[in-house]
Scaffold this motif. Structure first.
Motif, PDB file in Angstrom:
ATOM      1  N   GLY A 228       0.794  -1.193  -0.148  1.00 11.91           N
ATOM      2  CA  GLY A 228       0.016  -0.055  -0.026  1.00 11.91           C
ATOM      3  C   GLY A 228       0.706   1.392  -0.088  1.00 11.91           C
ATOM      4  N   ILE A 229       2.174   1.097  -0.215  1.00  4.57           N
ATOM      5  CA  ILE A 229       2.809   2.399  -0.177  1.00  4.57           C
ATOM      6  C   ILE A 229       2.495   3.355  -1.338  1.00  4.57           C
ATOM      7  CG2 ILE A 229       4.667   1.673   1.447  1.00  4.57           C
ATOM      8  CD1 ILE A 229       6.524   1.776  -1.120  1.00  4.57           C
ATOM      9  N   PRO A 230       2.593   4.580  -1.359  1.00  7.58           N
ATOM     10  CA  PRO A 230       2.326   5.345  -2.187  1.00  7.58           C
ATOM     11  C   PRO A 230       3.827   5.663  -2.998  1.00  7.58           C
ATOM     12  CG  PRO A 230       2.171   6.765  -0.464  1.00  7.58           C
ATOM     13  CD  PRO A 230       2.221   5.299   0.088  1.00  7.58           C
ATOM     14  N   VAL A 231       3.696   5.645  -4.284  1.00  5.13           N
ATOM     15  CA  VAL A 231       4.945   5.845  -4.959  1.00  5.13           C
ATOM     16  C   VAL A 231       4.984   7.097  -5.668  1.00  5.13           C
ATOM     17  CG1 VAL A 231       6.255   4.933  -6.947  1.00  5.13           C
ATOM     18  CG2 VAL A 231       4.999   3.395  -5.392  1.00  5.13           C
ATOM     19  N   PHE A 232       5.878   8.015  -5.428  1.00  8.19           N
ATOM     20  CA  PHE A 232       6.077   9.241  -6.127  1.00  8.19           C
ATOM     21  C   PHE A 232       7.582   9.392  -6.794  1.00  8.19           C
ATOM     22  CE2 PHE A 232       6.293   9.141  -1.493  1.00  8.19           C
ATOM     23  CZ  PHE A 232       7.579   9.516  -1.364  1.00  8.19           C
ATOM     24  N   SER A 233       7.721  10.424  -7.473  1.00  8.28           N
ATOM     25  CA  SER A 233       8.839  10.584  -8.428  1.00  8.28           C
ATOM     26  C   SER A 233       9.902  11.068  -7.295  1.00  8.28           C
ATOM     27  CB  SER A 233       8.512  11.481  -9.536  1.00  8.28           C
ATOM     28  OG  SER A 233       9.958  12.046 -10.117  1.00  8.28           O
TER      29      SER A 233
ATOM     30  N   PRO B  22       3.271  17.355  -5.825  1.00  8.92           N
ATOM     31  CA  PRO B  22       3.834  16.108  -6.003  1.00  8.92           C
ATOM     32  C   PRO B  22       3.838  15.440  -7.570  1.00  8.92           C
ATOM     33  CG  PRO B  22       1.958  15.836  -5.064  1.00  8.92           C
ATOM     34  CD  PRO B  22       2.026  17.374  -4.799  1.00  8.92           C
ATOM     35  N   ILE B  23       4.947  15.055  -7.884  1.00  7.37           N
ATOM     36  CA  ILE B  23       4.839  14.307  -9.266  1.00  7.37           C
ATOM     37  C   ILE B  23       4.484  12.696  -8.813  1.00  7.37           C
ATOM     38  CG2 ILE B  23       6.510  13.689 -11.101  1.00  7.37           C
ATOM     39  CD1 ILE B  23       8.398  15.966 -10.211  1.00  7.37           C
ATOM     40  N   THR B  24       3.382  12.629  -9.367  1.00  8.12           N
ATOM     41  CA  THR B  24       2.411  11.291  -9.119  1.00  8.12           C
ATOM     42  C   THR B  24       2.088  10.660 -10.258  1.00  8.12           C
ATOM     43  OG1 THR B  24       0.586  12.233  -8.528  1.00  8.12           O
ATOM     44  CG2 THR B  24       2.064  12.096  -6.738  1.00  8.12           C
ATOM     45  N   THR B  25       1.613   9.238  -9.910  1.00  4.86           N
ATOM     46  CA  THR B  25       1.087   8.544 -10.956  1.00  4.86           C
ATOM     47  C   THR B  25      -0.554   8.436 -11.157  1.00  4.86           C
ATOM     48  OG1 THR B  25       0.755   6.730  -9.911  1.00  4.86           O
ATOM     49  CG2 THR B  25       3.029   6.799 -10.795  1.00  4.86           C
ATOM     50  N   GLY B  26      -1.020   9.046 -10.346  1.00  7.27           N
ATOM     51  CA  GLY B  26      -2.539   8.982 -10.231  1.00  7.27           C
ATOM     52  C   GLY B  26      -3.592   9.604 -11.362  1.00  7.27           C
ATOM     53  N   PRO B  27      -4.836   9.360 -11.448  1.00  3.47           N
ATOM     54  CA  PRO B  27      -5.587   9.853 -12.560  1.00  3.47           C
ATOM     55  C   PRO B  27      -5.795  11.462 -12.307  1.00  3.47           C
ATOM     56  CG  PRO B  27      -6.913   8.792 -10.779  1.00  3.47           C
ATOM     57  CD  PRO B  27      -5.370   8.462 -10.608  1.00  3.47           C
ATOM     58  N   TYR B  28      -5.524  12.153 -11.172  1.00  8.02           N
ATOM     59  CA  TYR B  28      -5.677  13.612 -11.195  1.00  8.02           C
ATOM     60  C   TYR B  28      -4.204  14.208 -10.779  1.00  8.02           C
ATOM     61  CZ  TYR B  28     -10.639  12.770 -11.122  1.00  8.02           C
ATOM     62  OH  TYR B  28     -11.903  12.259 -11.584  1.00  8.02           O
ATOM     63  N   THR B  29      -4.217  15.463 -11.023  1.00  3.65           N
ATOM     64  CA  THR B  29      -3.015  16.317 -10.597  1.00  3.65           C
ATOM     65  C   THR B  29      -3.529  17.694 -10.213  1.00  3.65           C
ATOM     66  OG1 THR B  29      -2.767  17.493 -12.812  1.00  3.65           O
ATOM     67  CG2 THR B  29      -1.343  15.351 -12.266  1.00  3.65           C
ATOM     68  N   ILE B  30      -2.753  18.473  -9.295  1.00  7.87           N
ATOM     69  CA  ILE B  30      -3.245  19.487  -8.673  1.00  7.87           C
ATOM     70  C   ILE B  30      -3.315  20.659  -9.614  1.00  7.87           C
ATOM     71  CG2 ILE B  30      -2.611  21.362  -7.140  1.00  7.87           C
ATOM     72  CD1 ILE B  30      -1.298  19.297  -5.378  1.00  7.87           C
ATOM     73  N   GLU B  31      -4.581  21.152  -9.869  1.00 10.06           N
ATOM     74  CA  GLU B  31      -4.694  22.566 -10.832  1.00 10.06           C
ATOM     75  C   GLU B  31      -4.254  23.716  -9.956  1.00 10.06           C
ATOM     76  OE1 GLU B  31      -5.749  24.463 -14.098  1.00 10.06           O
ATOM     77  OE2 GLU B  31      -5.796  22.273 -13.640  1.00 10.06           O
ATOM     78  N   ARG B  32      -4.532  23.834  -8.747  1.00 11.25           N
ATOM     79  CA  ARG B  32      -4.334  25.074  -7.969  1.00 11.25           C
ATOM     80  C   ARG B  32      -4.432  24.692  -6.527  1.00 11.25           C
ATOM     81  NH1 ARG B  32      -8.940  27.172 -10.587  1.00 11.25           N
ATOM     82  NH2 ARG B  32      -7.608  27.874 -12.438  1.00 11.25           N
ATOM     83  N   THR B  33      -3.907  25.559  -5.650  1.00 16.42           N
ATOM     84  CA  THR B  33      -4.167  25.513  -4.164  1.00 16.42           C
ATOM     85  C   THR B  33      -4.261  27.224  -3.880  1.00 16.42           C
ATOM     86  OG1 THR B  33      -1.911  25.667  -3.806  1.00 16.42           O
ATOM     87  CG2 THR B  33      -2.959  23.430  -3.793  1.00 16.42           C
ATOM     88  N   ASP B  34      -4.864  27.170  -2.527  1.00 20.80           N
ATOM     89  CA  ASP B  34      -5.411  28.361  -1.959  1.00 20.80           C
ATOM     90  C   ASP B  34      -4.821  28.464  -0.657  1.00 20.80           C
ATOM     91  OD1 ASP B  34      -6.153  30.955  -1.514  1.00 20.80           O
ATOM     92  OD2 ASP B  34      -8.223  30.396  -0.997  1.00 20.80           O
ATOM     93  N   SER B  35      -3.406  28.549  -0.423  1.00 22.08           N
ATOM     94  CA  SER B  35      -2.638  28.928   0.580  1.00 22.08           C
ATOM     95  C   SER B  35      -3.346  27.721   1.787  1.00 22.08           C
ATOM     96  CB  SER B  35      -2.952  30.098   1.394  1.00 22.08           C
ATOM     97  OG  SER B  35      -2.291  31.100   0.433  1.00 22.08           O
ATOM     98  N   GLY B  36      -3.303  26.424   1.457  1.00 20.34           N
ATOM     99  CA  GLY B  36      -3.927  25.341   2.639  1.00 20.34           C
ATOM    100  C   GLY B  36      -5.361  25.639   2.942  1.00 20.34           C
ATOM    101  N   ARG B  37      -6.242  26.373   2.082  1.00 17.93           N
ATOM    102  CA  ARG B  37      -7.619  26.546   2.494  1.00 17.93           C
ATOM    103  C   ARG B  37      -8.474  25.709   1.388  1.00 17.93           C
ATOM    104  NH1 ARG B  37      -6.059  32.252   3.743  1.00 17.93           N
ATOM    105  NH2 ARG B  37      -6.122  32.346   1.369  1.00 17.93           N
ATOM    106  N   GLY B  38      -7.782  25.315   0.305  1.00 17.80           N
ATOM    107  CA  GLY B  38      -8.542  24.500  -0.708  1.00 17.80           C
ATOM    108  C   GLY B  38      -7.603  24.058  -1.570  1.00 17.80           C
ATOM    109  N   ILE B  39      -8.013  22.918  -2.588  1.00 20.29           N
ATOM    110  CA  ILE B  39      -7.314  22.225  -3.462  1.00 20.29           C
ATOM    111  C   ILE B  39      -8.306  22.077  -4.518  1.00 20.29           C
ATOM    112  CG2 ILE B  39      -7.571  20.010  -2.628  1.00 20.29           C
ATOM    113  CD1 ILE B  39      -4.700  19.628  -3.346  1.00 20.29           C
ATOM    114  N   GLU B  40      -7.689  22.380  -5.811  1.00 20.34           N
ATOM    115  CA  GLU B  40      -8.482  22.175  -6.980  1.00 20.34           C
ATOM    116  C   GLU B  40      -7.778  20.797  -7.759  1.00 20.34           C
ATOM    117  OE1 GLU B  40     -10.234  24.412 -10.915  1.00 20.34           O
ATOM    118  OE2 GLU B  40     -10.281  25.255  -8.744  1.00 20.34           O
ATOM    119  N   PHE B  41      -8.349  19.922  -8.122  1.00 21.81           N
ATOM    120  CA  PHE B  41      -7.655  18.855  -8.758  1.00 21.81           C
ATOM    121  C   PHE B  41      -8.316  19.105 -10.385  1.00 21.81           C
ATOM    122  CE2 PHE B  41      -8.084  17.053  -4.759  1.00 21.81           C
ATOM    123  CZ  PHE B  41      -6.600  16.633  -4.502  1.00 21.81           C
TER     124      PHE B  41
END
Length: 168
Positions: free
Chosen positions: A113-118, A140-159
Protein backbone atom coordinates in the motif's frame (compact mmCIF):
# COMPACT_ATOMS: atom_id res chain seq x y z
CA UNK A 1 -3.15 1.87 1.54
CA UNK A 2 -3.86 5.45 0.62
CA UNK A 3 -7.49 6.48 0.93
CA UNK A 4 -9.66 9.47 0.16
CA UNK A 5 -8.07 12.38 -1.65
CA UNK A 6 -4.59 10.86 -1.66
CA UNK A 7 -5.61 7.99 -3.97
CA UNK A 8 -6.53 10.63 -6.56
CA UNK A 9 -2.83 11.31 -6.97
CA UNK A 10 -0.72 8.83 -4.99
CA UNK A 11 -1.15 5.33 -6.34
CA UNK A 12 0.19 2.35 -4.38
CA UNK A 13 1.80 -0.78 -5.72
CA UNK A 14 -1.41 -2.68 -4.95
CA UNK A 15 -4.79 -2.12 -3.33
CA UNK A 16 -6.59 -4.25 -0.80
CA UNK A 17 -9.86 -5.75 -1.96
CA UNK A 18 -12.94 -4.28 -0.34
CA UNK A 19 -14.89 -7.52 -0.46
CA UNK A 20 -12.29 -10.29 -0.37
CA UNK A 21 -10.47 -10.64 2.95
CA UNK A 22 -6.70 -10.88 2.73
CA UNK A 23 -6.65 -10.14 -1.00
CA UNK A 24 -4.69 -7.45 -2.84
CA UNK A 25 -4.75 -6.47 -6.49
CA UNK A 26 -1.88 -4.86 -8.34
CA UNK A 27 -2.21 -1.23 -9.34
CA UNK A 28 1.28 0.01 -10.21
CA UNK A 29 2.42 -3.60 -9.84
CA UNK A 30 1.42 -5.99 -12.62
CA UNK A 31 2.72 -8.90 -10.58
CA UNK A 32 3.14 -9.68 -6.88
CA UNK A 33 4.96 -12.67 -5.45
CA UNK A 34 4.79 -13.39 -1.73
CA UNK A 35 7.35 -15.93 -0.53
CA UNK A 36 5.62 -19.08 0.82
CA UNK A 37 6.98 -18.32 4.31
CA UNK A 38 6.14 -14.59 3.96
CA UNK A 39 9.79 -13.65 4.35
CA UNK A 40 9.63 -11.35 1.32
CA UNK A 41 7.34 -9.70 -1.21
CA UNK A 42 8.42 -9.03 -4.79
CA UNK A 43 6.65 -6.54 -7.06
CA UNK A 44 6.89 -6.33 -10.84
CA UNK A 45 5.91 -2.84 -12.01
CA UNK A 46 3.53 -2.47 -14.92
CA UNK A 47 5.54 -1.27 -17.95
CA UNK A 48 2.74 1.21 -18.77
CA UNK A 49 2.97 2.93 -15.36
CA UNK A 50 4.01 6.57 -15.71
CA UNK A 51 4.27 9.67 -13.58
CA UNK A 52 2.20 12.58 -14.85
CA UNK A 53 5.39 14.16 -16.25
CA UNK A 54 5.78 11.14 -18.57
CA UNK A 55 8.64 9.42 -16.73
CA UNK A 56 8.23 5.64 -16.36
CA UNK A 57 7.83 4.22 -12.85
CA UNK A 58 10.87 2.12 -11.97
CA UNK A 59 11.98 -0.08 -9.10
CA UNK A 60 14.36 2.72 -8.11
CA UNK A 61 11.36 5.06 -7.73
CA UNK A 62 9.65 2.54 -5.45
CA UNK A 63 12.83 2.21 -3.37
CA UNK A 64 13.10 6.00 -3.14
CA UNK A 65 9.46 6.31 -2.03
CA UNK A 66 9.99 3.59 0.61
CA UNK A 67 13.12 5.32 1.91
CA UNK A 68 11.31 8.66 2.16
CA UNK A 69 8.32 7.07 3.91
CA UNK A 70 10.58 5.41 6.48
CA UNK A 71 12.78 8.47 7.03
CA UNK A 72 12.68 10.80 10.04
CA UNK A 73 10.65 13.33 8.02
CA UNK A 74 7.75 10.93 7.42
CA UNK A 75 4.65 10.70 9.58
CA UNK A 76 5.24 8.51 12.65
CA UNK A 77 2.22 6.30 11.85
CA UNK A 78 3.60 5.55 8.38
CA UNK A 79 7.06 4.78 9.75
CA UNK A 80 5.52 2.49 12.39
CA UNK A 81 3.45 0.61 9.78
CA UNK A 82 6.61 -0.05 7.74
CA UNK A 83 8.91 -0.71 10.70
CA UNK A 84 9.18 -4.48 10.10
CA UNK A 85 9.62 -4.11 6.32
CA UNK A 86 13.15 -3.76 4.95
CA UNK A 87 14.39 -3.00 1.47
CA UNK A 88 15.61 -6.23 -0.10
CA UNK A 89 16.89 -5.64 -3.62
CA UNK A 90 16.21 -4.09 -6.97
CA UNK A 91 16.15 -7.18 -9.18
CA UNK A 92 15.85 -5.28 -12.46
CA UNK A 93 14.50 -1.95 -13.69
CA UNK A 94 10.89 -2.94 -12.94
CA UNK A 95 11.23 -5.53 -10.17
CA UNK A 96 11.83 -4.88 -6.48
CA UNK A 97 11.86 -7.11 -3.41
CA UNK A 98 11.16 -6.19 0.19
CA UNK A 99 12.07 -8.43 3.12
CA UNK A 100 9.73 -8.85 6.06
CA UNK A 101 11.19 -9.05 9.56
CA UNK A 102 7.79 -10.14 10.87
CA UNK A 103 6.16 -12.56 8.45
CA UNK A 104 2.57 -11.34 8.70
CA UNK A 105 -0.23 -10.51 6.31
CA UNK A 106 -0.27 -6.99 7.74
CA UNK A 107 3.32 -6.38 6.62
CA UNK A 108 2.51 -7.70 3.14
CA UNK A 109 -0.45 -5.29 2.95
CA UNK A 110 1.56 -2.40 4.41
CA UNK A 111 4.32 -2.59 1.81
CA UNK A 112 1.84 -3.16 -1.02
CA UNK A 113 0.00 0.00 0.00
CA UNK A 114 2.89 2.46 -0.08
CA UNK A 115 2.29 5.44 -2.34
CA UNK A 116 4.90 5.82 -5.07
CA UNK A 117 6.15 9.24 -6.12
CA UNK A 118 8.93 10.63 -8.27
CA UNK A 119 12.37 11.41 -6.83
CA UNK A 120 12.13 14.65 -8.82
CA UNK A 121 9.48 15.88 -6.37
CA UNK A 122 11.00 18.15 -3.75
CA UNK A 123 14.51 18.51 -5.10
CA UNK A 124 16.37 21.35 -3.48
CA UNK A 125 18.27 24.07 -5.32
CA UNK A 126 21.38 21.90 -4.97
CA UNK A 127 19.65 19.02 -6.81
CA UNK A 128 19.46 16.89 -3.66
CA UNK A 129 16.14 15.68 -2.24
CA UNK A 130 14.69 17.57 0.68
CA UNK A 131 13.48 15.66 3.75
CA UNK A 132 9.83 14.70 3.30
CA UNK A 133 8.66 17.05 6.05
CA UNK A 134 10.31 20.00 4.27
CA UNK A 135 8.50 19.54 0.96
CA UNK A 136 5.76 22.07 1.51
CA UNK A 137 4.77 24.03 -1.58
CA UNK A 138 5.93 21.78 -4.43
CA UNK A 139 3.18 19.86 -6.19
CA UNK A 140 3.90 16.12 -6.01
CA UNK A 141 4.91 14.21 -9.15
CA UNK A 142 2.63 11.19 -8.95
CA UNK A 143 1.00 8.50 -11.08
CA UNK A 144 -2.69 8.92 -10.28
CA UNK A 145 -5.60 9.97 -12.47
CA UNK A 146 -5.60 13.52 -11.05
CA UNK A 147 -3.06 16.29 -10.63
CA UNK A 148 -3.27 19.54 -8.70
CA UNK A 149 -4.71 22.40 -10.72
CA UNK A 150 -4.27 25.01 -7.97
CA UNK A 151 -4.22 25.51 -4.23
CA UNK A 152 -5.24 28.39 -2.00
CA UNK A 153 -2.71 28.69 0.84
CA UNK A 154 -3.89 25.56 2.61
CA UNK A 155 -7.57 26.57 2.48
CA UNK A 156 -8.49 24.63 -0.62
CA UNK A 157 -7.27 22.45 -3.42
CA UNK A 158 -8.55 21.98 -6.95
CA UNK A 159 -7.73 18.87 -8.95
CA UNK A 160 -7.82 18.25 -12.66
CA UNK A 161 -8.07 14.96 -14.47
CA UNK A 162 -4.80 13.90 -16.05
CA UNK A 163 -5.61 13.37 -19.75
CA UNK A 164 -2.46 11.25 -20.13
CA UNK A 165 -3.21 8.98 -17.16
CA UNK A 166 -1.31 5.76 -17.81
CA UNK A 167 -4.12 3.41 -16.65
CA UNK A 168 -6.89 5.23 -18.46
Amino acid sequence: PPTGVSILMFEPLAVRSGDEPDTIYGLLAEGIKVAPDKSSVTFRINPKARFYNGDPVTAADVKYSFEMLTSKGAAPAVRAALDKVKFGAILDERTIRFDLEERTDDNVFNIAGIPVFSPKWGLGADGKPKPLDQIVTEYPITTGPYTIERTDSGRGIEFRRNPDYWAR
